[in-house]
Motif scaffolding. Structure first.
Motif, PDB file in Angstrom:
ATOM      1  N   MET A 175      61.289  50.214  68.924  1.00 38.34           N
ATOM      2  CA  MET A 175      61.584  49.269  67.868  1.00 38.34           C
ATOM      3  C   MET A 175      62.947  48.670  68.149  1.00 38.34           C
ATOM      4  O   MET A 175      63.894  49.385  68.459  1.00 38.34           O
ATOM      5  CB  MET A 175      61.554  50.013  66.529  1.00 38.34           C
ATOM      6  N   THR A 176      63.038  47.373  68.067  1.00 38.43           N
ATOM      7  CA  THR A 176      64.324  46.699  68.193  1.00 38.43           C
ATOM      8  C   THR A 176      64.641  45.975  66.900  1.00 38.43           C
ATOM      9  O   THR A 176      63.742  45.559  66.173  1.00 38.43           O
ATOM     10  CB  THR A 176      64.317  45.668  69.354  1.00 38.43           C
ATOM     11  N   GLY A 177      65.907  45.843  66.612  1.00 38.23           N
ATOM     12  CA  GLY A 177      66.292  45.142  65.394  1.00 38.23           C
ATOM     13  C   GLY A 177      67.774  44.855  65.366  1.00 38.23           C
ATOM     14  O   GLY A 177      68.551  45.408  66.146  1.00 38.23           O
ATOM     15  N   ASP A 178      68.156  43.955  64.447  1.00 39.71           N
ATOM     16  CA  ASP A 178      69.564  43.603  64.353  1.00 39.71           C
ATOM     17  C   ASP A 178      70.052  43.445  62.917  1.00 39.71           C
ATOM     18  O   ASP A 178      71.220  43.223  62.693  1.00 39.71           O
ATOM     19  CB  ASP A 178      69.837  42.320  65.121  1.00 39.71           C
ATOM     20  N   GLY A 179      69.188  43.592  61.949  1.00 43.51           N
ATOM     21  CA  GLY A 179      69.594  43.352  60.575  1.00 43.51           C
ATOM     22  C   GLY A 179      69.452  44.565  59.695  1.00 43.51           C
ATOM     23  O   GLY A 179      68.954  45.617  60.094  1.00 43.51           O
ATOM     24  N   VAL A 180      69.890  44.396  58.450  1.00 41.44           N
ATOM     25  CA  VAL A 180      69.829  45.473  57.477  1.00 41.44           C
ATOM     26  C   VAL A 180      68.378  45.837  57.183  1.00 41.44           C
ATOM     27  O   VAL A 180      68.041  47.001  57.001  1.00 41.44           O
ATOM     28  CB  VAL A 180      70.565  45.060  56.182  1.00 41.44           C
ATOM     29  N   ASN A 181      67.503  44.845  57.151  1.00 42.09           N
ATOM     30  CA  ASN A 181      66.099  45.115  56.847  1.00 42.09           C
ATOM     31  C   ASN A 181      65.403  45.878  57.970  1.00 42.09           C
ATOM     32  O   ASN A 181      64.345  46.463  57.761  1.00 42.09           O
ATOM     33  CB  ASN A 181      65.357  43.809  56.551  1.00 42.09           C
ATOM     34  N   ASP A 182      65.963  45.918  59.168  1.00 45.25           N
ATOM     35  CA  ASP A 182      65.379  46.664  60.292  1.00 45.25           C
ATOM     36  C   ASP A 182      65.854  48.117  60.334  1.00 45.25           C
ATOM     37  O   ASP A 182      65.303  48.923  61.090  1.00 45.25           O
ATOM     38  CB  ASP A 182      65.742  45.996  61.623  1.00 45.25           C
ATOM     39  N   ALA A 183      66.847  48.466  59.575  1.00 44.95           N
ATOM     40  CA  ALA A 183      67.444  49.803  59.647  1.00 44.95           C
ATOM     41  C   ALA A 183      66.449  50.930  59.367  1.00 44.95           C
ATOM     42  O   ALA A 183      66.427  51.913  60.115  1.00 44.95           O
ATOM     43  CB  ALA A 183      68.648  49.899  58.716  1.00 44.95           C
ATOM     44  N   PRO A 184      65.597  50.845  58.336  1.00 40.27           N
ATOM     45  CA  PRO A 184      64.642  51.944  58.125  1.00 40.27           C
ATOM     46  C   PRO A 184      63.673  52.121  59.293  1.00 40.27           C
ATOM     47  O   PRO A 184      63.353  53.250  59.673  1.00 40.27           O
ATOM     48  CB  PRO A 184      63.889  51.535  56.850  1.00 40.27           C
TER      49      PRO A 184
ATOM     50  N   LEU B 179      64.275  51.274  62.451  1.00 38.01           N
ATOM     51  CA  LEU B 179      65.049  51.788  63.583  1.00 38.01           C
ATOM     52  C   LEU B 179      65.259  53.294  63.443  1.00 38.01           C
ATOM     53  O   LEU B 179      65.230  54.031  64.428  1.00 38.01           O
ATOM     54  CB  LEU B 179      66.399  51.088  63.682  1.00 38.01           C
ATOM     55  N   LYS B 180      65.480  53.755  62.224  1.00 33.03           N
ATOM     56  CA  LYS B 180      65.708  55.178  61.970  1.00 33.03           C
ATOM     57  C   LYS B 180      64.434  55.992  62.194  1.00 33.03           C
ATOM     58  O   LYS B 180      64.473  57.084  62.742  1.00 33.03           O
ATOM     59  CB  LYS B 180      66.201  55.364  60.527  1.00 33.03           C
ATOM     60  N   GLN B 181      63.288  55.434  61.830  1.00 35.45           N
ATOM     61  CA  GLN B 181      62.023  56.158  61.913  1.00 35.45           C
ATOM     62  C   GLN B 181      61.418  56.120  63.310  1.00 35.45           C
ATOM     63  O   GLN B 181      60.672  57.024  63.686  1.00 35.45           O
ATOM     64  CB  GLN B 181      61.036  55.576  60.915  1.00 35.45           C
ATOM     65  N   ALA B 182      61.737  55.118  64.109  1.00 32.05           N
ATOM     66  CA  ALA B 182      61.135  54.970  65.433  1.00 32.05           C
ATOM     67  C   ALA B 182      61.600  56.070  66.372  1.00 32.05           C
ATOM     68  O   ALA B 182      62.676  56.652  66.193  1.00 32.05           O
ATOM     69  CB  ALA B 182      61.505  53.609  66.016  1.00 32.05           C
ATOM     70  N   GLU B 183      60.768  56.378  67.379  1.00 38.57           N
ATOM     71  CA  GLU B 183      61.182  57.360  68.387  1.00 38.57           C
ATOM     72  C   GLU B 183      62.425  56.881  69.117  1.00 38.57           C
ATOM     73  O   GLU B 183      63.340  57.659  69.359  1.00 38.57           O
ATOM     74  CB  GLU B 183      60.047  57.599  69.384  1.00 38.57           C
ATOM     75  N   VAL B 184      62.433  55.612  69.503  1.00 42.51           N
ATOM     76  CA  VAL B 184      63.602  55.014  70.139  1.00 42.51           C
ATOM     77  C   VAL B 184      63.906  53.720  69.396  1.00 42.51           C
ATOM     78  O   VAL B 184      63.181  52.735  69.534  1.00 42.51           O
ATOM     79  CB  VAL B 184      63.359  54.715  71.638  1.00 42.51           C
ATOM     80  N   GLY B 185      64.951  53.724  68.619  1.00 46.48           N
ATOM     81  CA  GLY B 185      65.389  52.529  67.917  1.00 46.48           C
ATOM     82  C   GLY B 185      66.494  51.865  68.711  1.00 46.48           C
ATOM     83  O   GLY B 185      67.477  52.496  69.073  1.00 46.48           O
ATOM     84  N   ILE B 186      66.327  50.585  68.999  1.00 54.11           N
ATOM     85  CA  ILE B 186      67.281  49.856  69.831  1.00 54.11           C
ATOM     86  C   ILE B 186      67.889  48.732  69.006  1.00 54.11           C
ATOM     87  O   ILE B 186      67.170  47.875  68.491  1.00 54.11           O
ATOM     88  CB  ILE B 186      66.604  49.272  71.087  1.00 54.11           C
ATOM     89  N   ALA B 187      69.199  48.742  68.871  1.00 55.66           N
ATOM     90  CA  ALA B 187      69.920  47.677  68.184  1.00 55.66           C
ATOM     91  C   ALA B 187      70.675  46.861  69.225  1.00 55.66           C
ATOM     92  O   ALA B 187      71.174  47.396  70.212  1.00 55.66           O
ATOM     93  CB  ALA B 187      70.894  48.253  67.163  1.00 55.66           C
ATOM     94  N   VAL B 188      70.749  45.562  69.020  1.00 57.82           N
ATOM     95  CA  VAL B 188      71.476  44.694  69.950  1.00 57.82           C
ATOM     96  C   VAL B 188      72.952  44.715  69.591  1.00 57.82           C
ATOM     97  O   VAL B 188      73.362  45.211  68.540  1.00 57.82           O
ATOM     98  CB  VAL B 188      70.898  43.263  69.909  1.00 57.82           C
ATOM     99  N   SER B 189      73.773  44.155  70.485  1.00 58.33           N
ATOM    100  CA  SER B 189      75.225  44.265  70.317  1.00 58.33           C
ATOM    101  C   SER B 189      75.740  43.530  69.091  1.00 58.33           C
ATOM    102  O   SER B 189      76.737  43.934  68.502  1.00 58.33           O
ATOM    103  CB  SER B 189      75.932  43.747  71.566  1.00 58.33           C
TER     104      SER B 189
ATOM    105  N   SER C  88      68.891  54.574  67.823  1.00 64.57           N
ATOM    106  CA  SER C  88      69.202  55.590  68.829  1.00 64.57           C
ATOM    107  C   SER C  88      70.094  55.024  69.913  1.00 64.57           C
ATOM    108  O   SER C  88      70.903  55.730  70.489  1.00 64.57           O
ATOM    109  CB  SER C  88      67.915  56.102  69.481  1.00 64.57           C
ATOM    110  N   VAL C  89      69.896  53.739  70.228  1.00 56.90           N
ATOM    111  CA  VAL C  89      70.594  53.087  71.333  1.00 56.90           C
ATOM    112  C   VAL C  89      71.109  51.739  70.854  1.00 56.90           C
ATOM    113  O   VAL C  89      70.419  51.031  70.129  1.00 56.90           O
ATOM    114  CB  VAL C  89      69.631  52.866  72.534  1.00 56.90           C
ATOM    115  N   VAL C  90      72.325  51.392  71.263  1.00 57.08           N
ATOM    116  CA  VAL C  90      72.869  50.069  70.992  1.00 57.08           C
ATOM    117  C   VAL C  90      73.090  49.382  72.334  1.00 57.08           C
ATOM    118  O   VAL C  90      73.831  49.878  73.182  1.00 57.08           O
ATOM    119  CB  VAL C  90      74.200  50.149  70.210  1.00 57.08           C
ATOM    120  N   LEU C  91      72.397  48.260  72.535  1.00 56.36           N
ATOM    121  CA  LEU C  91      72.545  47.513  73.785  1.00 56.36           C
ATOM    122  C   LEU C  91      73.794  46.660  73.724  1.00 56.36           C
ATOM    123  O   LEU C  91      73.992  45.900  72.780  1.00 56.36           O
ATOM    124  CB  LEU C  91      71.322  46.619  74.014  1.00 56.36           C
ATOM    125  N   SER C  92      74.626  46.769  74.734  1.00 56.64           N
ATOM    126  CA  SER C  92      75.839  45.965  74.770  1.00 56.64           C
ATOM    127  C   SER C  92      75.714  44.802  75.750  1.00 56.64           C
ATOM    128  O   SER C  92      76.525  43.889  75.727  1.00 56.64           O
ATOM    129  CB  SER C  92      77.042  46.832  75.148  1.00 56.64           C
TER     130      SER C  92
END
Length: 98
Positions: A1-10, A12-22, A33-37
């Motif tokens: 799961m990838t996301g960048d906003g507040v609405n994606d936070a749940p 991202l938390k529930q996914a096996e691998v949650g990826i947030a962009v920089s 779980s991971v923040v891409l820089s």
């Protein structure tokens, strides 16, 4: 799961691998779980390669530990059958198990 906003936070938390962009919100970064820089797929590719290396090392160690334990058991059982007594003391088995 990838996301960048507040609405994606749940998600991202529930996914096996949650990826947030920089440029994601702080809440999304903390939930993931991971923040891409870096931009692009190079960060995801590197993450997958490193994950596979870690999995291979864990798998190799586990197989090696099982084989070494099996060899010890076979040696002790065969030695007991051939000699009729234990050739390795309990203390020596504990010392050699590391």
């Amino acid at each position: 799961m990838t996301g960048d906003g507040v609405n994606d936070a749940p998600s991202l938390k529930q996914a096996e691998v949650g990826i947030a962009v920089s440029n994601a919100t702080d809440i999304a970064k903390k939930a993931s779980s991971v923040v891409l820089s870096l931009e692009g797929f190079s960060g995801i590719f590197d993450m997958v390669v490193i994950g596979r290396m870690v999995y291979q090392r864990i798998s190799s160690w586990t197989i090696n530990k099982i084989i070494r334990t099996f060899k010890r058991v076979v040696f002790i059982v065969l030695a007991f059958i051939l000699t009729g007594r234990f050739v390795v003391s309990t203390f020596n088995m504990i010392l050699s198990s590391s």
